[in-house]
Design an enzyme around this catalytic site. Structure first.
Site, PDB file in Angstrom:
ATOM      1  N   LYS A 145       0.845  -1.174   0.000  1.00 11.70           N
ATOM      2  CA  LYS A 145       0.000   0.000   0.000  1.00 11.70           C
ATOM      3  C   LYS A 145       0.890   1.235   0.000  1.00 11.70           C
ATOM      4  O   LYS A 145       2.038   1.117   0.410  1.00 11.70           O
ATOM      5  CB  LYS A 145      -0.935   0.001   1.198  1.00 11.70           C
ATOM      6  CG  LYS A 145      -0.229   0.245   2.551  1.00 11.70           C
ATOM      7  CD  LYS A 145      -1.225   0.450   3.636  1.00 11.70           C
ATOM      8  CE  LYS A 145      -1.569   1.902   3.825  1.00 11.70           C
ATOM      9  NZ  LYS A 145      -0.665   2.616   4.729  1.00 11.70           N
ATOM     10  N   ASP A 205      -2.444  -5.711   2.626  1.00 13.98           N
ATOM     11  CA  ASP A 205      -2.902  -4.799   3.674  1.00 13.98           C
ATOM     12  C   ASP A 205      -2.527  -5.523   4.955  1.00 13.98           C
ATOM     13  O   ASP A 205      -3.147  -6.532   5.313  1.00 13.98           O
ATOM     14  CB  ASP A 205      -4.425  -4.613   3.583  1.00 13.98           C
ATOM     15  CG  ASP A 205      -4.924  -3.643   4.637  1.00 13.98           C
ATOM     16  OD1 ASP A 205      -4.440  -3.718   5.788  1.00 13.98           O
ATOM     17  OD2 ASP A 205      -5.792  -2.814   4.323  1.00 13.98           O
ATOM     18  N   HIS A 206      -1.495  -5.029   5.641  1.00 17.04           N
ATOM     19  CA  HIS A 206      -0.945  -5.859   6.718  1.00 17.04           C
ATOM     20  C   HIS A 206      -1.944  -6.087   7.868  1.00 17.04           C
ATOM     21  O   HIS A 206      -1.768  -6.995   8.658  1.00 17.04           O
ATOM     22  CB  HIS A 206       0.399  -5.320   7.210  1.00 17.04           C
ATOM     23  CG  HIS A 206       0.303  -4.164   8.155  1.00 17.04           C
ATOM     24  ND1 HIS A 206       0.116  -2.879   7.731  1.00 17.04           N
ATOM     25  CD2 HIS A 206       0.350  -4.102   9.512  1.00 17.04           C
ATOM     26  CE1 HIS A 206       0.065  -2.078   8.784  1.00 17.04           C
ATOM     27  NE2 HIS A 206       0.205  -2.794   9.877  1.00 17.04           N
ATOM     28  N   LYS A 221      -2.959  -9.647  10.767  1.00 23.07           N
ATOM     29  CA  LYS A 221      -2.956  -9.648  12.235  1.00 23.07           C
ATOM     30  C   LYS A 221      -3.861 -10.764  12.731  1.00 23.07           C
ATOM     31  O   LYS A 221      -4.988 -10.921  12.253  1.00 23.07           O
ATOM     32  CB  LYS A 221      -3.464  -8.296  12.770  1.00 23.07           C
ATOM     33  CG  LYS A 221      -2.497  -7.135  12.532  1.00 23.07           C
ATOM     34  CD  LYS A 221      -3.039  -5.862  13.126  1.00 23.07           C
ATOM     35  CE  LYS A 221      -2.250  -4.649  12.667  1.00 23.07           C
ATOM     36  NZ  LYS A 221      -1.042  -4.377  13.433  1.00 23.07           N
ATOM     37  N   ASP A 281      -4.009   6.923   4.268  1.00 22.64           N
ATOM     38  CA  ASP A 281      -3.052   6.084   4.991  1.00 22.64           C
ATOM     39  C   ASP A 281      -3.743   4.986   5.800  1.00 22.64           C
ATOM     40  O   ASP A 281      -3.225   3.869   5.899  1.00 22.64           O
ATOM     41  CB  ASP A 281      -2.213   6.969   5.930  1.00 22.64           C
ATOM     42  CG  ASP A 281      -1.040   6.223   6.534  1.00 22.64           C
ATOM     43  OD1 ASP A 281      -0.349   5.517   5.787  1.00 22.64           O
ATOM     44  OD2 ASP A 281      -0.820   6.332   7.761  1.00 22.64           O
ATOM     45  N   HIS A 321      -6.811  -0.129   5.945  1.00 21.24           N
ATOM     46  CA  HIS A 321      -6.941  -0.885   7.200  1.00 21.24           C
ATOM     47  C   HIS A 321      -8.344  -0.777   7.818  1.00 21.24           C
ATOM     48  O   HIS A 321      -8.951  -1.773   8.197  1.00 21.24           O
ATOM     49  CB  HIS A 321      -5.922  -0.404   8.235  1.00 21.24           C
ATOM     50  CG  HIS A 321      -4.515  -0.367   7.726  1.00 21.24           C
ATOM     51  ND1 HIS A 321      -4.026  -1.273   6.825  1.00 21.24           N
ATOM     52  CD2 HIS A 321      -3.471   0.469   7.984  1.00 21.24           C
ATOM     53  CE1 HIS A 321      -2.758  -1.006   6.565  1.00 21.24           C
ATOM     54  NE2 HIS A 321      -2.401   0.052   7.249  1.00 21.24           N
TER      55      HIS A 321
HETATM   56  C1  BG6 Z   1       0.692   1.762   8.055  1.00 24.52           C
HETATM   57  C2  BG6 Z   1       0.576   3.252   7.987  1.00 24.52           C
HETATM   58  O1  BG6 Z   1       0.050   1.163   6.962  1.00 24.52           O
HETATM   59  O2  BG6 Z   1       0.069   1.314   9.252  1.00 24.52           O
HETATM   60  C3  BG6 Z   1       1.232   3.894   9.198  1.00 24.52           C
HETATM   61  O3  BG6 Z   1       1.215   3.720   6.810  1.00 24.52           O
HETATM   62  C4  BG6 Z   1       0.658   3.325  10.474  1.00 24.52           C
HETATM   63  O4  BG6 Z   1       1.069   5.303   9.180  1.00 24.52           O
HETATM   64  C5  BG6 Z   1       0.678   1.800  10.427  1.00 24.52           C
HETATM   65  O5  BG6 Z   1       1.458   3.792  11.542  1.00 24.52           O
HETATM   66  C6  BG6 Z   1      -0.084   1.229  11.602  1.00 24.52           C
HETATM   67  O6  BG6 Z   1       0.151  -0.152  11.651  1.00 24.52           O
HETATM   68  P1  BG6 Z   1       0.105  -0.943  13.019  1.00 24.52           P
HETATM   69  O7  BG6 Z   1       0.313  -2.360  12.624  1.00 24.52           O
HETATM   70  O8  BG6 Z   1       1.190  -0.384  13.881  1.00 24.52           O
HETATM   71  O9  BG6 Z   1      -1.247  -0.660  13.600  1.00 24.52           O
END
Ligand code: BG6
Length: 516
Positions: free
Chosen positions: A176, A205-206, A210, A263, A268
């Site tokens: 992304k 989309d990480h 989770k 973002d 997410h």
């Molecule tokens: C990323 C964003 O995709 O996700 C960041 O670009 C954000 O801005 C991050 O900090 C949040 O990920 P996590 O896993 O820490 O909730």
């Protein structure tokens, strides 16, 4: 060690006792942006941990591709330092590292230069010989999005993309942000379609990697007691929160282009909306799950007018303040941020899902940087009692809270009698916590997703239509909020819960944000 098919059947040589039967096919993973932040913080540590847990294929190699002039040894050394810093398991196991690093290669060069890809090809062929990676390739675009089209065209030009039905797989993971708006996302999807097949594309989309996010599917569809009440008859509204303590963390240039809507919301947070709102899929496979997710996005009403955006969306931007006891600068004082910037770092908004299940149940979303604490959760508020036996205001509605992070778990809030003579209700929590229940650290999202991409399982990756449907919603806000007529974001001091306008947004509907 060269690969032989028996390796799939025997205990993993890197980890006696752990069988390798779930290991994916042999392959080489190419990281474009191989020296970048994502590679160092997330990708290489995740791959190393897959080696530790015995999940990597026995025949595996990594090729980093980036501009810096580094030797193979220097690259492996810098990755060792990164893993030492960012791995979830520590210290580094020297035996596992030795084998892992033996499959590591590096190609220096610009993505604009076809020669970089000729050398990449030679390097991959050498890996096939030395590590038996069998011509299977996973390309990971861990670069700024502006590089994606060049990378795809160069890979195609160098003959590095096999057709989808070839016996040697080619898969492409795309980070992304996928596009900057609906039009650019569509253009990128069209280009991808010209170069390869949808089955070869893994839009990451990480959040989907989770554990707690995947658990939404199990929680909803492996229990019989929640599904009957998971609808407008029982649910009053849903609040989805993704708050961070972090600021833009040195990524001012990127963030100025993105802002919180691109973002966090487009990807997410809307993914959390999909998983909370979807119908049960007909099967647990990639297309059936994604079919249901995309239906949720299609049922979300895009915002129709500037007035509607003004009524339903509140934007904010942090000013100097203090987070976790430390003084922090305001957004406009961050590196690479323009003074007078109108980029939002906070958003609160209300969505309506026009479906039989959800019509009339608002989904309130909020996401922000520089909050007093990190908290990502989904809170399902059930209807209040039709009539209270115990006095006006004596009871609170039941709430089910799915804590995505931190303190991963699920809580149900309900009323009980305070001990004593009188019938005095008090709200208490029944609380499940992953840490206590399973007593293990949950794997990082990237471990799961990299493994799935190597196995060719697209369930946790976003499909073309899904990404476009999400952009359609976010575009309808951006079109208004990025116009000059729209007021600038409301300021809030870092370390506070955002601008008061966000409280007013939900208060106008007779509701309040859950206190975190
Ligand atoms: C990323 C964003 O995709 O996700 C960041 O670009 C954000 O801005 C991050 O900090 C949040 O990920 P996590 O896993 O820490 O909730």
């Amino acid at each position: 060690m060269p690969y032989t098919p028996e390796h799939d059947e025997v205990p993993n040589p890197l980890r006696p006792g752990l069988r390798a039967e779930s290991a994916p096919e042999p392959c080489a993973l190419v990281i474009f942006g191989g020296t970048g932040d994502l590679a160092q913080r997330k990708l290489v540590p995740a791959l190393y941990n897959l080696a530790v847990t015995g999940h990597l294929p026995a025949a595996f190699g990594i090729v980093g591709v980036a501009k810096s002039e580094l030797s193979q040894q220097e690259y492996a050394q810098s990755m060792r330092e990164a893993v030492g810093k960012f791995s979830r398991t520590k210290p580094i196991d020297p035996d596992i590292w030795q084998d892992f690093a033996a499959g590591m290669r590096y190609v220096a060069g610009s993505f604009d230069d076809p020669d970089t890809f000729a050398r990449l090809r030679a390097q991959l062929e050498e890996l096939d010989r030395a590590r038996s990676t069998r011509g299977n390739r996973l390309y990971y675009c861990a670069t700024p999005p502006s590089a994606f089209p060049t990378l795809l065209q160069q890979l195609k030009g160098a003959g590095l993309i096999n057709p989808p039905n070839d016996s040697r797989f080619t898969r492409i993971v795309i980070e992304k942000p996928f596009g900057h708006d609906l039009a650019s996302a569509r253009a990128l999807n069209r280009l991808i379609q010209e170069i390869c097949d949808e089955r070869q594309v893994f839009r990451i989309d990480h959040y989907l990697g989770k554990e707690t996010v995947q658990n939404l599917l199990v929680f909803r569809f492996a229990n019989s007691i929640f599904e009957p009440i998971w609808n407008r008859r029982f649910v009053d509204h849903v609040q989805i929160t993704a708050f961070e303590e972090l600021g833009v963390a040195g990524r001012g240039r990127y963030y100025e282009e993105a802002g919180i809507l691109r973002d966090m919301i487009q990807n997410h947070v809307l993914q959390l909306v999909c998983l909370s709102g979807m119908e049960p899929p007909v099967a647990f496979d990639a297309d059936a799950v994604r079919d249901e997710k995309v239906k949720v996005l299609r049922a979300v009403e895009p915002f129709q007018s500037p007035e509607e955006v003004a009524r339903s969306v509140v934007l904010g931007q942090y000013t100097a303040g203090s987070v976790a006891g430390a003084d922090v600068p305001g957004y406009q004082q961050e590196k690479d941020v323009a003074p007078g910037s109108r980029t939002p770092t906070f958003v609160a908004l209300r969505l309506n899902i026009r479906s039989w299940r959800w019509d009339g149940v608002p989904f309130y979303l909020r996401s922000a940087k520089r909050m007093p604490k990190r908290a990502t959760e989904i809170a399902v508020f059930f209807h209040s009692l039709p009539h209270s036996l115990f006095g006006e205001g004596a009871t609170q509605p039941n709430v089910l809270i799915i804590r995505v992070q931190p303190e991963e778990g699920i809580a149900l809030r309900f009323a009980v009698k305070v001990p004593g003579e009188r019938y005095m209700p008090r709200t208490v929590s029944m609380d499940f916590r992953y840490g206590t229940a399973f007593g293990m650290t949950v794997p990082e999202a990237y471990e799961r997703l990299l493994l799935d991409a190597m196995r060719g399982d697209q369930t946790l990756f976003t499909r073309r239509d899904e990404i476009e449907a999400a952009w359609r919603i976010v575009d309808s806000i951006l079109r208004v909020s990025e116009s000059k007529e729209f007021p600038p974001p409301n300021p809030y001091p870092a370390g506070t819960w955002g601008p008061p306008e966000a409280d007013q947004l939900i208060a106008r509907d007779g509701r309040a944000w859950r206190r975190l």
